[in-house]
Design a protein around this motif. Structure first.
Motif, PDB file in Angstrom:
ATOM      1  N   LYS A 178       0.826  -1.212   0.000  1.00  0.00           N
ATOM      2  CA  LYS A 178       0.000   0.000   0.000  1.00  0.00           C
ATOM      3  C   LYS A 178       0.860   1.262   0.000  1.00  0.00           C
ATOM      4  N   ARG A 179       1.938   1.250   0.754  1.00  0.00           N
ATOM      5  CA  ARG A 179       2.829   2.418   0.794  1.00  0.00           C
ATOM      6  C   ARG A 179       3.467   2.663  -0.575  1.00  0.00           C
ATOM      7  N   PHE A 180       3.910   1.600  -1.232  1.00  0.00           N
ATOM      8  CA  PHE A 180       4.484   1.777  -2.566  1.00  0.00           C
ATOM      9  C   PHE A 180       3.426   2.258  -3.551  1.00  0.00           C
ATOM     10  N   ALA A 181       2.211   1.735  -3.468  1.00  0.00           N
ATOM     11  CA  ALA A 181       1.142   2.169  -4.369  1.00  0.00           C
ATOM     12  C   ALA A 181       0.827   3.647  -4.176  1.00  0.00           C
ATOM     13  N   ALA A 182       0.867   4.110  -2.945  1.00  0.00           N
ATOM     14  CA  ALA A 182       0.562   5.514  -2.644  1.00  0.00           C
ATOM     15  C   ALA A 182       1.633   6.454  -3.182  1.00  0.00           C
ATOM     16  N   ARG A 183       2.851   5.937  -3.362  1.00  0.00           N
ATOM     17  CA  ARG A 183       3.953   6.766  -3.859  1.00  0.00           C
ATOM     18  C   ARG A 183       4.404   6.336  -5.250  1.00  0.00           C
ATOM     19  N   ALA A 184       3.543   5.671  -5.996  1.00  0.00           N
ATOM     20  CA  ALA A 184       3.923   5.087  -7.279  1.00  0.00           C
ATOM     21  C   ALA A 184       4.539   6.089  -8.249  1.00  0.00           C
ATOM     22  N   ASP A 185       4.083   7.323  -8.235  1.00  0.00           N
ATOM     23  CA  ASP A 185       4.589   8.312  -9.186  1.00  0.00           C
ATOM     24  C   ASP A 185       5.754   9.139  -8.634  1.00  0.00           C
ATOM     25  N   ALA A 186       6.150   8.903  -7.409  1.00  0.00           N
ATOM     26  CA  ALA A 186       7.164   9.746  -6.772  1.00  0.00           C
ATOM     27  C   ALA A 186       8.512   9.717  -7.480  1.00  0.00           C
ATOM     28  N   VAL A 187       8.874   8.605  -8.065  1.00  0.00           N
ATOM     29  CA  VAL A 187      10.179   8.487  -8.711  1.00  0.00           C
ATOM     30  C   VAL A 187      10.104   8.804 -10.205  1.00  0.00           C
TER      31      VAL A 187
END
Length: 107
Positions: free
Chosen positions: A21-30
């Motif tokens: 869930k944490r990775f999904a929430a930041r999927a566009d961060a990189v």
């Protein structure tokens, strides 16, 4: 050639959903980072509790710029006490240079 960074995260079974869930929430961060080429979060299927975070970069300098900038800010959290407990119990960073690659053939 590009460089690949694989972060090996040891994740207890009870923390898997939290991590995903944490990775999904930041999927566009990189995605907007200069030199960024690819990202994948790989879930273990059998024989290990290690997730692999695969990123590919134009060069080492691009990765280091992201590491010292956007990634550092994303993991800093808010005021003291607001940062959530890590889902992973350990991590190791593997580094590779791409020396060969292949793409699917067009039909």
């Amino acid at each position: 050639m590009s460089v690949v960074k694989i972060n090996v995260l040891t994740v207890p079974a009870e923390q898997r959903e939290t991590l995903e869930k944490r990775f999904a929430a930041r999927a566009d961060a990189v995605g907007d980072s200069d030199g960024f080429e690819w990202f994948e979060l790989l879930r273990p299927v059998e024989g290990t509790d290690a997730y692999l975070v695969y990123t590919r970069w134009r060069d080492e300098e691009s990765f280091q710029a992201w590491l010292g900038g956007s990634m550092k800010a994303a993991h800093a959290g808010g005021a003291e006490g607001e940062r959530p407990k890590p889902a992973a119990s350990a991590s190791t960073l593997w580094s590779f240079e791409v020396v060969q690659q292949a793409a699917p053939r067009s039909a």
